[in-house]
Scaffold this motif. Structure first.
Motif, PDB file in Angstrom:
ATOM      1  N   GLY A  60       0.645  84.805  25.696  1.00  0.00           N
ATOM      2  CA  GLY A  60       1.271  83.492  25.803  1.00  0.00           C
ATOM      3  C   GLY A  60       0.941  82.567  24.649  1.00  0.00           C
ATOM      4  N   GLN A  61      -0.200  82.773  24.024  1.00  0.00           N
ATOM      5  CA  GLN A  61      -0.562  81.957  22.860  1.00  0.00           C
ATOM      6  C   GLN A  61       0.324  82.268  21.662  1.00  0.00           C
ATOM      7  OE1 GLN A  61      -4.758  82.795  22.476  1.00  0.00           O
ATOM      8  NE2 GLN A  61      -5.313  81.131  23.863  1.00  0.00           N
ATOM      9  N   ASN A  62       1.034  83.380  21.723  1.00  0.00           N
ATOM     10  CA  ASN A  62       1.906  83.786  20.617  1.00  0.00           C
ATOM     11  C   ASN A  62       3.385  83.680  20.960  1.00  0.00           C
ATOM     12  OD1 ASN A  62      -0.055  84.898  18.532  1.00  0.00           O
ATOM     13  ND2 ASN A  62      -0.735  85.871  20.418  1.00  0.00           N
ATOM     14  N   ILE A  63       3.695  83.182  22.141  1.00  0.00           N
ATOM     15  CA  ILE A  63       5.084  83.005  22.562  1.00  0.00           C
ATOM     16  C   ILE A  63       5.403  81.514  22.467  1.00  0.00           C
ATOM     17  CG2 ILE A  63       6.702  83.164  24.494  1.00  0.00           C
ATOM     18  CD1 ILE A  63       5.036  85.582  25.484  1.00  0.00           C
ATOM     19  N   PRO A  64       6.471  81.142  21.778  1.00  0.00           N
ATOM     20  CA  PRO A  64       6.825  79.720  21.703  1.00  0.00           C
ATOM     21  C   PRO A  64       7.346  79.200  23.045  1.00  0.00           C
ATOM     22  CG  PRO A  64       7.968  81.016  20.013  1.00  0.00           C
ATOM     23  CD  PRO A  64       7.341  81.975  20.956  1.00  0.00           C
ATOM     24  N   PHE A  65       6.740  78.124  23.529  1.00  0.00           N
ATOM     25  CA  PHE A  65       7.159  77.481  24.771  1.00  0.00           C
ATOM     26  C   PHE A  65       7.684  76.087  24.467  1.00  0.00           C
ATOM     27  CE2 PHE A  65       4.417  80.735  26.496  1.00  0.00           C
ATOM     28  CZ  PHE A  65       5.020  81.079  27.698  1.00  0.00           C
ATOM     29  N   VAL A  66       8.693  75.677  25.229  1.00  0.00           N
ATOM     30  CA  VAL A  66       9.310  74.356  25.090  1.00  0.00           C
ATOM     31  C   VAL A  66       9.354  73.726  26.474  1.00  0.00           C
ATOM     32  CG1 VAL A  66      11.405  73.105  24.470  1.00  0.00           C
ATOM     33  CG2 VAL A  66      10.774  75.163  23.208  1.00  0.00           C
ATOM     34  N   ARG A  67       8.982  72.481  26.558  1.00  0.00           N
ATOM     35  CA  ARG A  67       9.102  71.731  27.816  1.00  0.00           C
ATOM     36  C   ARG A  67      10.251  70.727  27.649  1.00  0.00           C
ATOM     37  NH1 ARG A  67       3.898  70.580  29.467  1.00  0.00           N
ATOM     38  NH2 ARG A  67       4.046  72.566  30.540  1.00  0.00           N
ATOM     39  N   LEU A  68      11.214  70.801  28.561  1.00  0.00           N
ATOM     40  CA  LEU A  68      12.341  69.876  28.561  1.00  0.00           C
ATOM     41  C   LEU A  68      12.046  68.793  29.579  1.00  0.00           C
ATOM     42  CD1 LEU A  68      15.238  72.504  28.629  1.00  0.00           C
ATOM     43  CD2 LEU A  68      14.221  71.385  26.630  1.00  0.00           C
ATOM     44  N   VAL A  69      12.080  67.546  29.127  1.00  0.00           N
ATOM     45  CA  VAL A  69      11.759  66.399  29.977  1.00  0.00           C
ATOM     46  C   VAL A  69      13.044  65.614  30.216  1.00  0.00           C
ATOM     47  CG1 VAL A  69      10.369  64.298  30.184  1.00  0.00           C
ATOM     48  CG2 VAL A  69       9.442  66.296  28.976  1.00  0.00           C
ATOM     49  N   GLU A  70      13.345  65.402  31.504  1.00  0.00           N
ATOM     50  CA  GLU A  70      14.562  64.655  31.859  1.00  0.00           C
ATOM     51  C   GLU A  70      14.457  63.228  31.351  1.00  0.00           C
ATOM     52  OE1 GLU A  70      17.400  63.626  35.695  1.00  0.00           O
ATOM     53  OE2 GLU A  70      15.671  64.924  35.974  1.00  0.00           O
ATOM     54  N   GLN A  71      15.563  62.741  30.820  1.00  0.00           N
ATOM     55  CA  GLN A  71      15.622  61.374  30.270  1.00  0.00           C
ATOM     56  C   GLN A  71      16.236  60.413  31.250  1.00  0.00           C
ATOM     57  OE1 GLN A  71      14.360  60.624  26.852  1.00  0.00           O
ATOM     58  NE2 GLN A  71      13.382  62.326  27.872  1.00  0.00           N
ATOM     59  N   PRO A 127      15.969  67.454  19.130  1.00  0.00           N
ATOM     60  CA  PRO A 127      15.380  67.739  20.444  1.00  0.00           C
ATOM     61  C   PRO A 127      16.131  67.185  21.653  1.00  0.00           C
ATOM     62  CG  PRO A 127      14.022  66.185  19.222  1.00  0.00           C
ATOM     63  CD  PRO A 127      15.128  66.588  18.320  1.00  0.00           C
ATOM     64  N   ARG A 128      17.126  66.335  21.451  1.00  0.00           N
ATOM     65  CA  ARG A 128      17.900  65.821  22.588  1.00  0.00           C
ATOM     66  C   ARG A 128      18.983  66.833  22.949  1.00  0.00           C
ATOM     67  NH1 ARG A 128      16.185  61.046  23.889  1.00  0.00           N
ATOM     68  NH2 ARG A 128      15.194  59.732  22.315  1.00  0.00           N
ATOM     69  N   ALA A 129      19.090  67.112  24.256  1.00  0.00           N
ATOM     70  CA  ALA A 129      20.045  68.116  24.727  1.00  0.00           C
ATOM     71  C   ALA A 129      20.447  67.781  26.147  1.00  0.00           C
ATOM     72  CB  ALA A 129      19.400  69.498  24.661  1.00  0.00           C
ATOM     73  N   THR A 130      21.299  68.630  26.707  1.00  0.00           N
ATOM     74  CA  THR A 130      21.726  68.512  28.102  1.00  0.00           C
ATOM     75  C   THR A 130      21.490  69.854  28.762  1.00  0.00           C
ATOM     76  OG1 THR A 130      23.443  66.935  27.489  1.00  0.00           O
ATOM     77  CG2 THR A 130      23.677  68.003  29.625  1.00  0.00           C
ATOM     78  N   ILE A 131      21.035  69.808  30.006  1.00  0.00           N
ATOM     79  CA  ILE A 131      20.885  71.050  30.762  1.00  0.00           C
ATOM     80  C   ILE A 131      21.717  70.968  32.033  1.00  0.00           C
ATOM     81  CG2 ILE A 131      18.598  71.603  29.864  1.00  0.00           C
ATOM     82  CD1 ILE A 131      17.466  70.684  32.623  1.00  0.00           C
ATOM     83  N   GLN A 132      22.023  72.145  32.548  1.00  0.00           N
ATOM     84  CA  GLN A 132      22.671  72.246  33.847  1.00  0.00           C
ATOM     85  C   GLN A 132      21.888  73.267  34.647  1.00  0.00           C
ATOM     86  OE1 GLN A 132      26.880  72.978  33.765  1.00  0.00           O
ATOM     87  NE2 GLN A 132      26.929  73.541  35.927  1.00  0.00           N
ATOM     88  N   VAL A 133      21.443  72.835  35.822  1.00  0.00           N
ATOM     89  CA  VAL A 133      20.752  73.716  36.757  1.00  0.00           C
ATOM     90  C   VAL A 133      21.599  73.692  38.020  1.00  0.00           C
ATOM     91  CG1 VAL A 133      18.612  74.190  37.989  1.00  0.00           C
ATOM     92  CG2 VAL A 133      18.525  73.086  35.745  1.00  0.00           C
ATOM     93  N   GLY A 134      22.178  74.835  38.365  1.00  0.00           N
ATOM     94  CA  GLY A 134      23.159  74.847  39.445  1.00  0.00           C
ATOM     95  C   GLY A 134      24.351  74.015  39.020  1.00  0.00           C
ATOM     96  N   ARG A 135      24.684  72.992  39.796  1.00  0.00           N
ATOM     97  CA  ARG A 135      25.789  72.088  39.429  1.00  0.00           C
ATOM     98  C   ARG A 135      25.271  70.776  38.843  1.00  0.00           C
ATOM     99  NH1 ARG A 135      31.017  72.857  42.380  1.00  0.00           N
ATOM    100  NH2 ARG A 135      30.911  74.991  43.128  1.00  0.00           N
ATOM    101  N   ARG A 163      23.670  68.318  36.197  1.00  0.00           N
ATOM    102  CA  ARG A 163      23.519  68.166  34.740  1.00  0.00           C
ATOM    103  C   ARG A 163      22.622  66.976  34.464  1.00  0.00           C
ATOM    104  NH1 ARG A 163      27.137  70.338  31.243  1.00  0.00           N
ATOM    105  NH2 ARG A 163      27.131  68.486  29.954  1.00  0.00           N
ATOM    106  N   CYS A 164      21.823  67.068  33.415  1.00  0.00           N
ATOM    107  CA  CYS A 164      21.007  65.921  33.017  1.00  0.00           C
ATOM    108  C   CYS A 164      20.632  66.021  31.543  1.00  0.00           C
ATOM    109  CB  CYS A 164      19.760  65.789  33.893  1.00  0.00           C
ATOM    110  SG  CYS A 164      18.635  67.164  33.817  1.00  0.00           S
ATOM    111  N   ALA A 165      20.368  64.861  30.959  1.00  0.00           N
ATOM    112  CA  ALA A 165      19.924  64.777  29.572  1.00  0.00           C
ATOM    113  C   ALA A 165      18.422  65.049  29.529  1.00  0.00           C
ATOM    114  CB  ALA A 165      20.232  63.391  29.011  1.00  0.00           C
ATOM    115  N   VAL A 166      17.996  65.763  28.497  1.00  0.00           N
ATOM    116  CA  VAL A 166      16.580  66.098  28.335  1.00  0.00           C
ATOM    117  C   VAL A 166      16.180  65.929  26.872  1.00  0.00           C
ATOM    118  CG1 VAL A 166      16.499  67.747  30.259  1.00  0.00           C
ATOM    119  CG2 VAL A 166      17.089  68.557  27.957  1.00  0.00           C
ATOM    120  N   LEU A 190      21.419  76.288  32.019  1.00  0.00           N
ATOM    121  CA  LEU A 190      22.317  76.274  30.873  1.00  0.00           C
ATOM    122  C   LEU A 190      21.852  75.151  29.961  1.00  0.00           C
ATOM    123  CD1 LEU A 190      25.015  77.193  29.480  1.00  0.00           C
ATOM    124  CD2 LEU A 190      26.094  75.321  30.749  1.00  0.00           C
ATOM    125  N   LEU A 191      21.526  75.489  28.732  1.00  0.00           N
ATOM    126  CA  LEU A 191      21.088  74.507  27.735  1.00  0.00           C
ATOM    127  C   LEU A 191      22.239  74.265  26.775  1.00  0.00           C
ATOM    128  CD1 LEU A 191      18.832  72.861  26.246  1.00  0.00           C
ATOM    129  CD2 LEU A 191      18.362  74.973  24.981  1.00  0.00           C
TER     130      LEU A 191
END
Length: 171
Positions: A160-171, A100-108, A110-113, A52-53
């Motif tokens: 894949g060269q034509n698909i936009p990819f985003v890497r979320l890095v935990e803060q 670009p700052r956001a929060t994600i939830q994976v399972g239960r 949560r973390c800032a990315v 969840l983004l």
């Protein structure tokens, strides 16, 4: 070789054939159903394949939520890589470009990315690695993005060269 094959030229590993319209009506509700499951505390049902983004709307400034598939996860680097299935026009993608700052939830959990937008050549490498691990999902993603792929590593690399990819890095 038939005349129609000769007119089309040699086959290519990946070619763009068009992208479907964004979902509306009941399809939109189905796409958004996982958000409600996260709200009910049931995000763990998705394991590490979906997250969840939570991000800010670029014009409204309001919190927006979307559930996205994780293309790759690096536990040591604490990064999640996502593909924008609706291309660079996806609202979540455009919102992350603006903030670009956001929060994600994976399972239960949560973390800032912070979002990092990946260059096309890296997107090609990611898709080439993803396709053999998740062949059905790779076929669906590339078809959904409007690419006709021949199933080869090179075909997925080109798509894949034509698909936009985003890497979320935990803060």
């Amino acid at each position: 070789m038939s005349n129609s094959e000769a007119e089309q030229g040699p086959s290519r590993p990946a070619r763009r054939v068009g992208r479907p319209a964004r979902p509306t009506g009941w399809k939109r509700l189905a796409f958004r159903a996982p958000i409600h499951l996260y709200r009910l505390g049931l995000g763990g049902l998705f394991g590490k394949r979906l997250l969840l983004l939570e991000h800010l709307g670029r014009t409204s400034g309001k919190t927006r939520r979307v559930v996205l598939e994780v293309v790759s996860y690096d536990r040591q680097a604490r990064t999640w890589t996502l593909a924008s299935g609706f291309g660079p026009g996806a609202q979540w993608y455009r919102n992350l470009q603006a903030q670009p700052r956001a929060t994600i939830q994976v399972g239960r959990r949560r973390c800032a990315v912070i979002a990092h937008f990946l260059p096309a050549d890296e997107g090609g490498r990611i898709m080439a690695r993803y396709a053999p691990k998740h062949p059905k999902a790779a076929r669906q993603l590339t078809a959904y993005m409007g690419f006709e792929v021949d199933g080869t590593t090179e075909g997925y690399r080109q798509a894949g060269q034509n698909i936009p990819f985003v890497r979320l890095v935990e803060q």
